[in-house]
Scaffold this motif. Structure first.
Motif, PDB file in Angstrom:
ATOM      1  N   ILE A 174       0.827  -1.198   0.000  1.00 30.07           N
ATOM      2  CA  ILE A 174       0.000   0.000   0.000  1.00 30.07           C
ATOM      3  C   ILE A 174       0.871   1.260   0.000  1.00 30.07           C
ATOM      4  O   ILE A 174       1.822   1.367   0.772  1.00 30.07           O
ATOM      5  N   LYS A 175       0.574   2.176  -0.907  1.00 30.51           N
ATOM      6  CA  LYS A 175       1.347   3.415  -0.962  1.00 30.51           C
ATOM      7  C   LYS A 175       0.454   4.561  -1.420  1.00 30.51           C
ATOM      8  O   LYS A 175      -0.535   4.358  -2.144  1.00 30.51           O
ATOM      9  N   PRO A 176       0.774   5.798  -1.001  1.00 31.77           N
ATOM     10  CA  PRO A 176      -0.056   6.956  -1.325  1.00 31.77           C
ATOM     11  C   PRO A 176      -0.085   7.280  -2.818  1.00 31.77           C
ATOM     12  O   PRO A 176       0.865   7.005  -3.542  1.00 31.77           O
ATOM     13  N   ILE A 177      -1.208   7.851  -3.243  1.00 34.20           N
ATOM     14  CA  ILE A 177      -1.373   8.272  -4.632  1.00 34.20           C
ATOM     15  C   ILE A 177      -1.421   9.799  -4.706  1.00 34.20           C
ATOM     16  O   ILE A 177      -1.626  10.483  -3.700  1.00 34.20           O
ATOM     17  N   LYS A 178      -1.209  10.322  -5.915  1.00 36.58           N
ATOM     18  CA  LYS A 178      -1.296  11.765  -6.149  1.00 36.58           C
ATOM     19  C   LYS A 178      -2.576  12.056  -6.934  1.00 36.58           C
ATOM     20  O   LYS A 178      -2.900  11.350  -7.889  1.00 36.58           O
ATOM     21  N   ILE A 179      -3.280  13.111  -6.534  1.00 37.83           N
ATOM     22  CA  ILE A 179      -4.589  13.411  -7.112  1.00 37.83           C
ATOM     23  C   ILE A 179      -4.645  14.859  -7.604  1.00 37.83           C
ATOM     24  O   ILE A 179      -4.187  15.785  -6.924  1.00 37.83           O
ATOM     25  N   LEU A 180      -5.227  15.031  -8.787  1.00 38.24           N
ATOM     26  CA  LEU A 180      -5.409  16.354  -9.369  1.00 38.24           C
ATOM     27  C   LEU A 180      -6.810  16.869  -9.071  1.00 38.24           C
ATOM     28  O   LEU A 180      -7.800  16.196  -9.371  1.00 38.24           O
ATOM     29  N   VAL A 181      -6.918  18.042  -8.458  1.00 39.33           N
ATOM     30  CA  VAL A 181      -8.219  18.635  -8.157  1.00 39.33           C
ATOM     31  C   VAL A 181      -8.755  19.279  -9.430  1.00 39.33           C
ATOM     32  O   VAL A 181      -8.100  20.130 -10.037  1.00 39.33           O
ATOM     33  N   ILE A 281     -17.163  20.058   3.053  1.00 35.78           N
ATOM     34  CA  ILE A 281     -15.793  20.477   3.331  1.00 35.78           C
ATOM     35  C   ILE A 281     -15.192  21.053   2.044  1.00 35.78           C
ATOM     36  O   ILE A 281     -15.280  20.448   0.980  1.00 35.78           O
ATOM     37  N   SER A 282     -14.625  22.246   2.136  1.00 38.72           N
ATOM     38  CA  SER A 282     -14.125  22.930   0.947  1.00 38.72           C
ATOM     39  C   SER A 282     -12.648  22.638   0.714  1.00 38.72           C
ATOM     40  O   SER A 282     -11.913  22.246   1.632  1.00 38.72           O
ATOM     41  N   MET A 283     -12.179  22.860  -0.508  1.00 38.61           N
ATOM     42  CA  MET A 283     -10.767  22.697  -0.811  1.00 38.61           C
ATOM     43  C   MET A 283      -9.941  23.732  -0.056  1.00 38.61           C
ATOM     44  O   MET A 283      -8.811  23.453   0.369  1.00 38.61           O
ATOM     45  N   LYS A 284     -10.504  24.927   0.153  1.00 30.52           N
ATOM     46  CA  LYS A 284      -9.768  25.944   0.916  1.00 30.52           C
ATOM     47  C   LYS A 284      -9.535  25.467   2.350  1.00 30.52           C
ATOM     48  O   LYS A 284      -8.450  25.683   2.921  1.00 30.52           O
ATOM     49  N   GLU A 285     -10.539  24.816   2.937  1.00 33.47           N
ATOM     50  CA  GLU A 285     -10.370  24.300   4.293  1.00 33.47           C
ATOM     51  C   GLU A 285      -9.266  23.251   4.332  1.00 33.47           C
ATOM     52  O   GLU A 285      -8.456  23.221   5.273  1.00 33.47           O
ATOM     53  N   ILE A 286      -9.213  22.411   3.327  1.00 33.49           N
ATOM     54  CA  ILE A 286      -8.165  21.389   3.265  1.00 33.49           C
ATOM     55  C   ILE A 286      -6.794  22.043   3.090  1.00 33.49           C
ATOM     56  O   ILE A 286      -5.821  21.680   3.767  1.00 33.49           O
ATOM     57  N   ALA A 304     -12.134  -1.407  -5.540  1.00 27.87           N
ATOM     58  CA  ALA A 304     -10.894  -1.872  -6.167  1.00 27.87           C
ATOM     59  C   ALA A 304      -9.713  -1.844  -5.203  1.00 27.87           C
ATOM     60  O   ALA A 304      -9.033  -2.849  -4.997  1.00 27.87           O
ATOM     61  N   ALA A 305      -9.465  -0.684  -4.591  1.00 27.77           N
ATOM     62  CA  ALA A 305      -8.285  -0.530  -3.736  1.00 27.77           C
ATOM     63  C   ALA A 305      -8.591  -0.736  -2.266  1.00 27.77           C
ATOM     64  O   ALA A 305      -7.687  -0.932  -1.470  1.00 27.77           O
ATOM     65  N   VAL A 306      -9.845  -0.667  -1.884  1.00 27.04           N
ATOM     66  CA  VAL A 306     -10.323  -0.668  -0.498  1.00 27.04           C
ATOM     67  C   VAL A 306      -9.948   0.657   0.154  1.00 27.04           C
ATOM     68  O   VAL A 306     -10.792   1.502   0.439  1.00 27.04           O
ATOM     69  N   ILE A 307      -8.649   0.877   0.413  1.00 23.76           N
ATOM     70  CA  ILE A 307      -8.153   2.140   0.951  1.00 23.76           C
ATOM     71  C   ILE A 307      -6.993   2.617   0.080  1.00 23.76           C
ATOM     72  O   ILE A 307      -6.060   1.861  -0.192  1.00 23.76           O
ATOM     73  N   SER A 308      -7.043   3.868  -0.356  1.00 25.30           N
ATOM     74  CA  SER A 308      -5.933   4.475  -1.093  1.00 25.30           C
ATOM     75  C   SER A 308      -5.457   5.708  -0.348  1.00 25.30           C
ATOM     76  O   SER A 308      -6.126   6.754  -0.366  1.00 25.30           O
ATOM     77  N   PRO A 309      -4.332   5.633   0.346  1.00 24.00           N
ATOM     78  CA  PRO A 309      -3.801   6.830   0.998  1.00 24.00           C
ATOM     79  C   PRO A 309      -3.511   7.908  -0.045  1.00 24.00           C
ATOM     80  O   PRO A 309      -3.108   7.603  -1.174  1.00 24.00           O
ATOM     81  N   ILE A 310      -3.725   9.161   0.322  1.00 23.05           N
ATOM     82  CA  ILE A 310      -3.459  10.286  -0.587  1.00 23.05           C
ATOM     83  C   ILE A 310      -2.226  11.028  -0.090  1.00 23.05           C
ATOM     84  O   ILE A 310      -2.195  11.502   1.052  1.00 23.05           O
ATOM     85  N   GLY A 311      -1.217  11.109  -0.947  1.00 21.86           N
ATOM     86  CA  GLY A 311       0.029  11.761  -0.556  1.00 21.86           C
ATOM     87  C   GLY A 311       0.185  13.171  -1.086  1.00 21.86           C
ATOM     88  O   GLY A 311       1.005  13.947  -0.579  1.00 21.86           O
ATOM     89  N   GLU A 312      -0.617  13.516  -2.114  1.00 21.17           N
ATOM     90  CA  GLU A 312      -0.494  14.861  -2.689  1.00 21.17           C
ATOM     91  C   GLU A 312      -1.777  15.256  -3.407  1.00 21.17           C
ATOM     92  O   GLU A 312      -2.402  14.433  -4.079  1.00 21.17           O
ATOM     93  N   LEU A 313      -2.161  16.501  -3.256  1.00 27.42           N
ATOM     94  CA  LEU A 313      -3.243  17.110  -4.023  1.00 27.42           C
ATOM     95  C   LEU A 313      -2.657  18.257  -4.832  1.00 27.42           C
ATOM     96  O   LEU A 313      -1.849  19.036  -4.323  1.00 27.42           O
ATOM     97  N   ASN A 314      -3.053  18.349  -6.098  1.00 27.50           N
ATOM     98  CA  ASN A 314      -2.639  19.485  -6.925  1.00 27.50           C
ATOM     99  C   ASN A 314      -3.874  20.332  -7.189  1.00 27.50           C
ATOM    100  O   ASN A 314      -4.801  19.904  -7.878  1.00 27.50           O
ATOM    101  N   TRP A 315      -3.901  21.527  -6.624  1.00 31.62           N
ATOM    102  CA  TRP A 315      -5.042  22.427  -6.774  1.00 31.62           C
ATOM    103  C   TRP A 315      -4.551  23.735  -7.368  1.00 31.62           C
ATOM    104  O   TRP A 315      -3.688  24.399  -6.801  1.00 31.62           O
ATOM    105  N   ASN A 316      -5.078  24.076  -8.538  1.00 33.18           N
ATOM    106  CA  ASN A 316      -4.664  25.303  -9.246  1.00 33.18           C
ATOM    107  C   ASN A 316      -3.146  25.342  -9.424  1.00 33.18           C
ATOM    108  O   ASN A 316      -2.497  26.381  -9.206  1.00 33.18           O
TER     109      ASN A 316
END
Length: 366
Positions: A174-181, A281-286, A304-316
């Motif tokens: 299990i390892k964190p994923i990166k997500i694009l907002v 919950i807003s992206m600004k709050e995060i 599919a993954a059950v749990i996917s840790p999130i290691g990075e969010l890309n916002w703007n």
């Protein structure tokens, strides 16, 4: 629904099974499938388990033109004693019917669907991989088949269940994923079909996912369709954030899928006496919580993954690191516990699992 016999037609030309180490998601299918027909005024009839094969549709079938289709996704596992196990399958069948309601499609009896699934699993039992992390993915779905180009609900449908052996989601642990907002595109709005598991919801997200792929991100995080500021869900997962010891997940609002894994995680956190709340919950709050150091960890939840840790969010175009890009303690504990319950290695105090111990007679009356 009138009780009917499931007709069994066994496949005489069984396929070669792939090695468990080489399994990918959704590319290989078992020897058999379940299929049932519906006609308005008659109801569901002609329940069959037959060899897996292509099916014929009239070019004017409603599903091709007006998108009347719903589906589900769940898994079967083999425990250390060789028993087949399902995780909350009745919840998936109930949700399929809720999706069908939204798309003006007929409901399929939950008990009949579960019995059909059990018999299908018994027949294709040898397709269920037993290597750690592997499973048999189950895809129940319903499509509109009436050949009619008028804009109206179909009067004919097919309900089917197909099976696909799948490999471990985390081949290297299990390892964190990166997500694009996502800011430009919208997945759904309250009052639309966002709460239904229907094909159009996923088709509308493909363009944003393509952009995320090009930028090196695993998935898209969708914001609300009105103000474009409140977090809804990830492309194939619900999402959770742990802030100051409290776990927060977006509340269901009619545009968010009511995930079975999401529901289970909330119940599990309550069981552990860990504060969990469903709210907007807003992206600004995060972002503010990340900068203040109050955001401890984040994770997505899904079949599919059950749990996917999130290691990075890309916002703007701003990269926001979460927990130094590491898997959080709650994420790991939830993953270990839930997968343990699913495969029988951890006690199930909730009664979530359904075990198929021994074969039942084919052509059983259901």
């Amino acid at each position: 629904m009138t009780k009917q016999t499931i007709k069994i037609v066994l496949n005489k030309n069984k396929k070669e099974k792939p090695e468990a180490q080489q399994l990918e998601f959704g590319k290989v299918f078992t020897d058999h499938m379940f299929i049932s027909e519906y006609t308005e005024g008659i109801g569901w009839f002609d329940h069959q388990i037959v060899p897996y094969e292509p099916i014929a549709f009239d070019p004017a079938a409603t599903v091709f033109h007006y998108g009347q289709t719903v589906f589900e996704g769940l898994k079967a596992y083999v425990d250390k004693n060789g028993n087949v196990r399902l995780f909350r399958p009745e919840e998936n069948m109930k949700r399929l019917n809720l999706s069908a309601d939204r798309l003006c499609m007929p409901r399929f009896d939950v008990e009949t669907a579960l019995e059909a699934l059990k018999q299908l699993l018994i027949i294709d039992r040898e397709w269920i991989p037993s290597l750690e992390g592997t499973s048999l993915y189950i895809r129940p779905f319903m499509v509109a088949t009436e050949p009619y180009l008028g804009v109206a609900p179909s009067k004919k449908y097919k309900f089917m269940i197909i099976l696909s052996p799948v490999g471990s989601y985390y081949k290297e642990g299990i390892k964190p994923i990166k997500i694009l907002v996502e800011n430009a595109y919208v997945r759904a709005v309250s009052g639309g079909t966002g709460m239904a598991k229907t094909a159009g919801n996923y088709a509308s997200g493909l363009r944003a996912q393509e952009i995320a792929d090009q930028k090196g991100y695993s998935q898209v995080l969708w914001l609300d369709g009105i103000e474009r500021k409140y977090i809804e869900e990830v492309g194939s997962m619900n999402v959770f954030f742990k802030i100051n010891g409290e776990v927060i997940t977006p509340m269901l609002n009619g545009s968010i899928l009511d995930g079975i894994t999401r529901k289970s995680i909330i119940e599990l956190l309550h069981h552990w006496k860990i504060p969990v709340i469903e709210r907007k919950i807003s992206m600004k709050e995060i972002k503010d919580a990340i900068y203040s150091g109050e955001l401890e960890e984040a994770f997505g939840t899904g079949t599919a993954a059950v749990i996917s840790p999130i290691g990075e969010l890309n916002w703007n175009d701003e990269k926001l690191s979460i927990n130094r890009g590491l898997t959080g303690d709650i994420s790991k504990r939830l993953y270990d516990t839930l997968t343990g319950i699913q495969n029988g290695d951890v006690a199930d105090p909730f009664g979530w699992t359904m075990q198929i111990d021994n074969p039942v007679p084919v052509q059983q009356i259901i």
